[in-house]
Structures are given as C-alpha cells and as structure tokens.
Scaffold this motif. Structure first.
Motif, mmCIF file in Angstrom:
data_model
loop_
_atom_site.group_PDB
_atom_site.id
_atom_site.type_symbol
_atom_site.label_atom_id
_atom_site.label_comp_id
_atom_site.label_asym_id
_atom_site.label_seq_id
_atom_site.Cartn_x
_atom_site.Cartn_y
_atom_site.Cartn_z
ATOM 1 N N ILE A 61 -87.727 14.591 -24.135
ATOM 2 C CA ILE A 61 -87.481 13.337 -23.420
ATOM 3 C C ILE A 61 -87.288 12.192 -24.419
ATOM 4 O O ILE A 61 -86.354 11.398 -24.306
ATOM 5 N N THR A 62 -88.147 12.141 -25.414
ATOM 6 C CA THR A 62 -88.052 11.084 -26.425
ATOM 7 C C THR A 62 -86.762 11.195 -27.224
ATOM 8 O O THR A 62 -86.076 10.195 -27.471
ATOM 9 N N ARG A 67 -81.287 9.230 -28.457
ATOM 10 C CA ARG A 67 -79.860 9.511 -28.583
ATOM 11 C C ARG A 67 -79.057 8.644 -27.612
ATOM 12 O O ARG A 67 -78.012 8.097 -27.962
ATOM 13 N N PHE A 68 -79.548 8.498 -26.376
ATOM 14 C CA PHE A 68 -78.878 7.665 -25.385
ATOM 15 C C PHE A 68 -78.832 6.210 -25.846
ATOM 16 O O PHE A 68 -77.793 5.551 -25.724
ATOM 17 N N PHE A 73 -75.575 1.579 -27.417
ATOM 18 C CA PHE A 73 -75.325 0.371 -28.193
ATOM 19 C C PHE A 73 -74.342 0.602 -29.328
ATOM 20 O O PHE A 73 -73.987 -0.324 -30.030
ATOM 21 N N ASN A 74 -73.906 1.812 -29.542
ATOM 22 C CA ASN A 74 -72.843 2.209 -30.469
ATOM 23 C C ASN A 74 -72.848 1.401 -31.758
ATOM 24 O O ASN A 74 -71.934 0.658 -32.071
ATOM 25 N N GLU A 81 -80.662 7.150 -38.197
ATOM 26 C CA GLU A 81 -82.090 7.137 -38.488
ATOM 27 C C GLU A 81 -82.930 7.559 -37.292
ATOM 28 O O GLU A 81 -84.079 7.953 -37.449
ATOM 29 N N TRP A 82 -82.395 7.491 -36.099
ATOM 30 C CA TRP A 82 -83.159 7.856 -34.914
ATOM 31 C C TRP A 82 -83.520 9.331 -34.916
ATOM 32 O O TRP A 82 -84.467 9.754 -34.275
ATOM 33 N N ARG A 83 -82.747 10.152 -35.634
ATOM 34 C CA ARG A 83 -83.059 11.586 -35.704
ATOM 35 C C ARG A 83 -84.269 11.857 -36.594
ATOM 36 O O ARG A 83 -84.936 12.864 -36.437
#
Length: 123
Positions: A61-62, A67-68, A73-74, A81-83
C-alpha cells in the motif's frame, strides 16, 4: 535490555496503581483489574499494529501511494528517491518489538492472575 523490560513492567504496575488511586470511586480489586486491563489493552494494540507492520501488510500500500504521488506530480526527478525510502516493515525495530511483546504478555498474565484471585477466592 533485560533491566529495561522489568523496569518498564514495574513502572506500568505503578502507573496502574496511581491511576487506580486517582480514578476509582471505591477501592476494590475489580476497579484495579479494570485499570490494569486498559493499560494492557494499549500494549496489546501496539503489539498487533507492529506485528501487522512487521509482516509487510502495509508495504504494498505504501509503495503504491508513493508511486502514485510520484506519477501524479510528475517531477523531473530521475533518481526516483521514493523507491529507496524504507517501507513500514523495515521501520519496526526488533528491540522495541520484543519489549512491547514482553509488556503485553506480562500485563495480561498479571491481569489473569488477579481475575482468578477475584473470582475464585474473593467472590
């Protein structure tokens, strides 16, 4: 760590005694059992939340929300870095997890012992 577990256990018993003396209308064992249940229930709830997090239930879920958010916000951030951010299952510290388990089990055992004393000996 062993001293911290027992110190926190004694602190919880002292906290329940202080709350019993402050809150209870009349002083009997049943009111103390109720207050000890509330404190033990809080620890059991924290244990269940940590157990669910440790099992990886919230990881998908996180990751999906991260990713969404990144796609929505592209940003022109090609590093993604979110990965690399830690997932909730990676944030559960084993020392705190074992401390919470010990506190919840020990408080529930004391609660059961007091219930046995109340219903089979005093009542």
């Amino acid at each position: 760590m062993l001293k911290n577990k027992w110190f926190l256990f004694l602190f919880n018993l002292l906290l329940s005694l202080i709350l019993y003396l402050i809150i209870a209308d009349e002083y009997n064992l049943l009111h103390y059992i109720n207050i000890l249940f509330y404190i033990g229930f809080i620890y059991a709830l924290i244990f269940m939340i940590q157990y669910t997090m440790k099992g990886g239930f919230f990881d998908g879920i996180t990751f999906g929300f991260r990713r969404f958010h990144h796609n929505l916000f592209n940003r022109d951030d090609y590093l993604e870095e979110w990965r690399e951010k830690p997932l909730p299952s990676e944030k559960v510290q084993p020392s705190v997890y074992h401390l919470i388990i010990f506190q919840s089990v020990s408080l529930i055992l004391v609660l059961v012992l007091l219930l046995i004393i109340y219903y089979f000996i005093l009542h």
